[in-house]
Motif scaffolding. Structure first.
Motif, PDB file in Angstrom:
ATOM      1  N   TYR A  92      -7.124   5.345   1.032  1.00  0.00           N
ATOM      2  CA  TYR A  92      -8.037   4.381   1.663  1.00  0.00           C
ATOM      3  C   TYR A  92      -7.665   4.191   3.134  1.00  0.00           C
ATOM      4  N   ASP A  93      -6.384   3.973   3.401  1.00  0.00           N
ATOM      5  CA  ASP A  93      -5.922   3.746   4.773  1.00  0.00           C
ATOM      6  C   ASP A  93      -6.158   4.965   5.665  1.00  0.00           C
TER       7      ASP A  93
ATOM      8  N   ILE B 225      -9.939   2.485 -16.933  1.00  0.00           N
ATOM      9  CA  ILE B 225     -10.954   2.670 -15.890  1.00  0.00           C
ATOM     10  C   ILE B 225     -11.396   1.339 -15.286  1.00  0.00           C
ATOM     11  N   GLU B 226     -11.493   0.291 -16.082  1.00  0.00           N
ATOM     12  CA  GLU B 226     -11.923  -1.005 -15.550  1.00  0.00           C
ATOM     13  C   GLU B 226     -10.898  -1.580 -14.582  1.00  0.00           C
ATOM     14  N   GLU B 227      -9.614  -1.508 -14.961  1.00  0.00           N
ATOM     15  CA  GLU B 227      -8.546  -1.989 -14.076  1.00  0.00           C
ATOM     16  C   GLU B 227      -8.516  -1.181 -12.781  1.00  0.00           C
ATOM     17  N   PHE B 228      -8.663   0.120 -12.921  1.00  0.00           N
ATOM     18  CA  PHE B 228      -8.629   0.987 -11.750  1.00  0.00           C
ATOM     19  C   PHE B 228      -9.801   0.677 -10.818  1.00  0.00           C
ATOM     20  N   ARG B 229     -10.980   0.556 -11.373  1.00  0.00           N
ATOM     21  CA  ARG B 229     -12.173   0.235 -10.573  1.00  0.00           C
ATOM     22  C   ARG B 229     -11.995  -1.109  -9.869  1.00  0.00           C
ATOM     23  N   ASP B 230     -11.535  -2.108 -10.594  1.00  0.00           N
ATOM     24  CA  ASP B 230     -11.298  -3.426  -9.988  1.00  0.00           C
ATOM     25  C   ASP B 230     -10.321  -3.325  -8.826  1.00  0.00           C
ATOM     26  N   TYR B 231      -9.250  -2.556  -9.004  1.00  0.00           N
ATOM     27  CA  TYR B 231      -8.280  -2.378  -7.929  1.00  0.00           C
ATOM     28  C   TYR B 231      -8.948  -1.788  -6.681  1.00  0.00           C
ATOM     29  N   CYS B 232      -9.694  -0.723  -6.865  1.00  0.00           N
ATOM     30  CA  CYS B 232     -10.347  -0.072  -5.716  1.00  0.00           C
ATOM     31  C   CYS B 232     -11.305  -1.015  -5.002  1.00  0.00           C
TER      32      CYS B 232
ATOM     33  N   ASN C  14     -18.470   4.808   4.408  1.00  0.00           N
ATOM     34  CA  ASN C  14     -19.333   5.896   3.931  1.00  0.00           C
ATOM     35  C   ASN C  14     -18.622   7.236   3.779  1.00  0.00           C
ATOM     36  N   HIS C  15     -17.312   7.220   3.609  1.00  0.00           N
ATOM     37  CA  HIS C  15     -16.534   8.443   3.410  1.00  0.00           C
ATOM     38  C   HIS C  15     -15.665   8.288   2.167  1.00  0.00           C
ATOM     39  N   MET C  16     -15.604   9.335   1.364  1.00  0.00           N
ATOM     40  CA  MET C  16     -14.839   9.319   0.120  1.00  0.00           C
ATOM     41  C   MET C  16     -13.344   9.180   0.378  1.00  0.00           C
ATOM     42  N   PHE C  17     -12.705   8.376  -0.462  1.00  0.00           N
ATOM     43  CA  PHE C  17     -11.246   8.353  -0.426  1.00  0.00           C
ATOM     44  C   PHE C  17     -10.644   8.540  -1.813  1.00  0.00           C
ATOM     45  N   CYS C  18     -11.456   8.442  -2.856  1.00  0.00           N
ATOM     46  CA  CYS C  18     -10.922   8.545  -4.208  1.00  0.00           C
ATOM     47  C   CYS C  18     -12.057   8.770  -5.191  1.00  0.00           C
ATOM     48  N   PHE C  19     -11.800   9.547  -6.242  1.00  0.00           N
ATOM     49  CA  PHE C  19     -12.781   9.613  -7.315  1.00  0.00           C
ATOM     50  C   PHE C  19     -12.154   9.890  -8.668  1.00  0.00           C
TER      51      PHE C  19
ATOM     52  N   MET D  85     -10.195  -3.660  -2.221  1.00  0.00           N
ATOM     53  CA  MET D  85      -9.906  -3.270  -0.839  1.00  0.00           C
ATOM     54  C   MET D  85     -11.150  -3.511   0.026  1.00  0.00           C
ATOM     55  N   GLU D  86     -10.922  -4.027   1.209  1.00  0.00           N
ATOM     56  CA  GLU D  86     -12.010  -4.431   2.097  1.00  0.00           C
ATOM     57  C   GLU D  86     -12.970  -3.278   2.401  1.00  0.00           C
TER      58      GLU D  86
END
Length: 117
Positions: A105-106, A3-10, A39-44, A13-14
């Protein structure tokens, strides 16, 4: 992947922000961490049960992922047409998961950047 690596990755992104918005609906959703762009979800993900990643996609890509991988599921309370749950430790590699997160994200960034103009 953890989870930490994943959070850091997200968060690399700008313009990405994170929130836990679903706890106000039910306490059991307190651990759902949502990543946003504009302000729009792209991942959870679920921070307490980091066994899946839910990403936004396009209908054709959702269908392609479902056809090519067995470790995908229907996302909780999301549109089956535009969202897909990628189960970790299955046949979707970490590399592909990161790629699909970036694609998500894109998709969201492009859609809502156009609306702001």
């Amino acid at each position: 992947m953890n989870i930490e690596e994943f959070r850091d990755y997200c968060l690399t992104m700008e313009g990405v922000t994170e929130k836990t918005p679903f706890g106000k609906f039910a306490r059991r959703y307190d651990s759902i961490l949502v990543f946003y762009i504009l302000n729009h979800m792209f991942c959870f993900v679920d921070m307490d049960d980091f066994t899946y990643v839910i990403v936004k996609s396009t209908p054709d890509k959702v269908e392609e992922i479902r056809m090519n991988h067995s470790s995908v599921s229907n996302p909780i309370n999301q549109s089956l047409r535009h969202w897909i749950q990628l189960n970790l430790n299955g046949d979707v590699s970490d590399r592909e998961i990161y790629s699909l997160v970036k694609r998500s994200y894109d998709i969201v960034k492009t859609k809502y950047t156009k609306r702001r103009r």
